[in-house]
Scaffold this motif. Structure first.
Motif, PDB file in Angstrom:
ATOM      1  N   HIS A 267       8.114  10.433   0.881  1.00 56.94           N
ATOM      2  CA  HIS A 267       7.345  10.419   0.030  1.00 56.94           C
ATOM      3  C   HIS A 267       6.788   8.736   0.579  1.00 56.94           C
ATOM      4  O   HIS A 267       7.197   7.820   0.182  1.00 56.94           O
ATOM      5  N   PRO A 268       5.382   8.325   0.244  1.00 53.49           N
ATOM      6  CA  PRO A 268       4.732   7.156   0.591  1.00 53.49           C
ATOM      7  C   PRO A 268       4.767   6.251   0.218  1.00 53.49           C
ATOM      8  O   PRO A 268       5.058   4.725  -0.196  1.00 53.49           O
ATOM      9  N   ASP A 269       4.766   6.608  -1.426  1.00 54.25           N
ATOM     10  CA  ASP A 269       4.267   5.792  -2.655  1.00 54.25           C
ATOM     11  C   ASP A 269       5.928   4.920  -2.830  1.00 54.25           C
ATOM     12  O   ASP A 269       6.782   5.575  -2.834  1.00 54.25           O
ATOM     13  N   ALA A 270       5.750   4.207  -3.893  1.00 53.14           N
ATOM     14  CA  ALA A 270       6.445   3.201  -4.449  1.00 53.14           C
ATOM     15  C   ALA A 270       6.675   3.238  -6.464  1.00 53.14           C
ATOM     16  O   ALA A 270       4.982   3.164  -7.019  1.00 53.14           O
ATOM     17  N   ALA A 271       7.772   3.466  -6.331  1.00 56.05           N
ATOM     18  CA  ALA A 271       7.836   3.227  -8.086  1.00 56.05           C
ATOM     19  C   ALA A 271       6.644   1.479  -8.625  1.00 56.05           C
ATOM     20  O   ALA A 271       6.966   0.871  -8.189  1.00 56.05           O
ATOM     21  N   TRP A 272       6.568   1.849 -10.111  1.00 56.62           N
ATOM     22  CA  TRP A 272       7.118   0.963 -11.860  1.00 56.62           C
ATOM     23  C   TRP A 272       8.317   0.437 -11.291  1.00 56.62           C
ATOM     24  O   TRP A 272       9.372   1.550 -11.202  1.00 56.62           O
ATOM     25  N   GLU A 273       8.180  -0.771 -11.722  1.00 59.06           N
ATOM     26  CA  GLU A 273       9.853  -1.077 -12.031  1.00 59.06           C
ATOM     27  C   GLU A 273      10.175  -0.770 -13.564  1.00 59.06           C
ATOM     28  O   GLU A 273       9.614  -0.614 -14.359  1.00 59.06           O
ATOM     29  N   TRP A 274      11.265  -0.111 -13.360  1.00 60.50           N
ATOM     30  CA  TRP A 274      12.280  -0.546 -14.597  1.00 60.50           C
ATOM     31  C   TRP A 274      12.993  -1.618 -14.983  1.00 60.50           C
ATOM     32  O   TRP A 274      14.281  -1.753 -14.185  1.00 60.50           O
TER      33      TRP A 274
ATOM     34  N   LEU B 121       4.109  13.583   4.311  1.00 61.35           N
ATOM     35  CA  LEU B 121       4.064  12.740   3.892  1.00 61.35           C
ATOM     36  C   LEU B 121       3.196  13.002   2.401  1.00 61.35           C
ATOM     37  O   LEU B 121       1.769  13.022   2.819  1.00 61.35           O
ATOM     38  N   SER B 122       3.937  13.375   1.969  1.00 58.20           N
ATOM     39  CA  SER B 122       3.822  13.596   0.038  1.00 58.20           C
ATOM     40  C   SER B 122       3.372  12.443  -0.847  1.00 58.20           C
ATOM     41  O   SER B 122       4.441  11.404  -1.087  1.00 58.20           O
ATOM     42  N   GLY B 123       2.042  11.970  -1.046  1.00 55.72           N
ATOM     43  CA  GLY B 123       1.943  10.733  -1.759  1.00 55.72           C
ATOM     44  C   GLY B 123       2.446  11.195  -4.151  1.00 55.72           C
ATOM     45  O   GLY B 123       2.662  12.721  -3.816  1.00 55.72           O
ATOM     46  N   SER B 124       2.653  10.108  -4.003  1.00 54.18           N
ATOM     47  CA  SER B 124       2.520   9.868  -5.172  1.00 54.18           C
ATOM     48  C   SER B 124       3.650  10.618  -6.336  1.00 54.18           C
ATOM     49  O   SER B 124       3.328  11.539  -7.049  1.00 54.18           O
TER      50      SER B 124
END
Length: 413
Positions: free
Chosen positions: A148-155, A267-270
């Motif tokens: 997956h190409p997306d990145a996370a919001w920070e924890w 490549l599966s986004g989100s």
């Protein structure tokens, strides 16, 4: 087909992955789910798959989503629990209803990745890529490599206190909700359903007052995620995207096109918004790849080689991966004498995109390279291109190529 010569170049292709991941992290926008940065990365990697990897097809596909909903359960669940604490003192039945509603929301939205509160959050457009390199003869089998190409919001809690602090905080909040649920039920059992101010001299009143110690933790959970800081996501999960791309490029560099096996990349986004891209992909391609045996290997956070793992269960342990697909990866690792553990994505461990593919009836498994007891780089600003592990990438690449070789030679079909 024997692919030994490619396997021997595992270090070269690990460096290729790192160079490409560095380029994306340095030169493109942040890639939160449904963002322009996610789209830019998909467009770039689709072009790489066509130009450098010999794919005749590399389609950019869009889908609608409500990415803010994945952590949006917090605003519902925590607010309901805090209101339930107030209502306990004069109408515990409302407390019970509020807590049960809040727990149902978190279980569906965060536990099972269902679309429970999506409608309450802004709609955005996410993107997937489907790339395929055709074989020279009749198609008898097909294999996809997924990331997956997306990145996370920070924890923020994981950044400052690590996984023990992050998971401990969530567990304390869960205990607090159940605590007030139990004493509310006890009150109803003793005094009935009416609106009655609780006797301040009773044991239940004292228990409720002690329970107020949970309130700061509950309020703190509103800050479980920082929607204004997007991490680079080098490990999670450009490493997964480039695992498949590197295999494809290695085949192209070696001038190899398989005779009866199609090879592709999804490549599966989100994914960080609750597997929204992989779920959309399964809907868009329903039945399209059912013509021949098709295996999907979903990679997520390929980092530490000592934690390389085939996950036989996914989505907080609730979804079963395909045994043959999983076993083939384990057997390939054994053939190369590279350590790989047999494991699962446990409760509070989240999911890989494999969960969506498996739920859709596709033959899939999830491959991870991280400690499921969360490291401090997971979903934090430390997930950068200069915090990657070349050996971890090289080992997983070698096994993946061996999987392709064994699959092409008829294994597990």
């Amino acid at each position: 087909m024997e692919l030994k010569n490619i396997i021997e170049k595992k270090d070269e292709y690990a460096q290729y992955m790192l160079d490409e991941i560095t380029h994306i992290c340095k030169n493109m926008d942040k890639r939160d789910p449904g963002s322009e940065g996610e789209k830019q990365a998909c467009e770039y990697m689709a072009e790489v798959l066509k130009k450098d990897c010999g794919c005749q097809r590399a389609d950019l596909e869009s889908f609608k989503e409500n990415p803010g909903s994945f952590f949006g359960w917090i605003y519902f669940t925590i607010t309901f629990v805090l209101l339930a604490i107030v209502f306990f003192f004069f109408c515990p039945i409302i407390s019970v209803l509020l807590i049960v509603a809040g727990l149902v929301i978190v279980f569906l939205q965060f536990g099972l990745y269902k679309k429970c509160v999506d409608r309450f959050f802004p709609e955005k457009t996410g993107h997937n890529v489907t790339a395929v390199k055709k074989c020279t003869g009749e198609v008898k089998r097909r294999i996809f490599f997924n990331g997956h190409p997306d990145a996370a919001w920070e924890w923020p809690v994981n950044y400052r206190l690590g996984g023990v602090g992050f998971e401990g905080h969530a567990i304390i909040c869960g205990i607090g909700a159940v605590y007030y649920l139990v004493i509310s039920i006890m009150y109803i059992a003793q005094y009935g359903l009416g609106f009655t101010m609780i006797d301040k001299s009773s044991m239940l009143f004292k228990m409720a007052m002690w329970g107020l110690l949970f309130v700061p933790f509950l309020i703190g959970l509103y800050r479980m995620w920082n929607k204004n800081r997007i991490v680079d996501g080098a490990n999670d999960n450009l490493s997964g995207c480039y695992m498949g791309i590197a295999v494809m490029k290695a085949l192209e560099d070696a001038g190899i096109t398989l005779e009866n096996t199609e090879v592709g990349v999804i490549l599966s986004g989100s994914e960080e918004a609750g597997l929204r891209g992989s779920k959309a992909w399964c809907e868009a391609h329903k039945g399209e790849f059912d013509d021949v045996p098709t295996f999907i290997y979903s990679y997520d956070t390929i980092h530490d080689p000592k934690f390389l793992m085939t996950n036989y269960r996914d989505l907080n342990g609730t979804v079963k991966a395909d045994k043959d697909v999983s076993d083939l990866f384990m057997e390939a690792a054994q053939e190369l004498n590279i350590p790989c553990k047999k494991g699962w994505v446990p409760p509070l461990g989240g999911a890989t995109d494999n969960a969506a593919f498996s739920q859709a009836g596709l033959r899939s498994t999830g491959i991870t390279g991280l400690n499921h007891k969360l490291e401090d780089y997971y979903h934090t600003r430390r997930d950068t291109y200069d915090n990657m592990n070349l050996q971890g990438l090289a080992d997983c690449f070698a096994i993946s190529v061996k999987v392709l070789e064994m699959f092409d030679n008829g294994a597990k079909q």
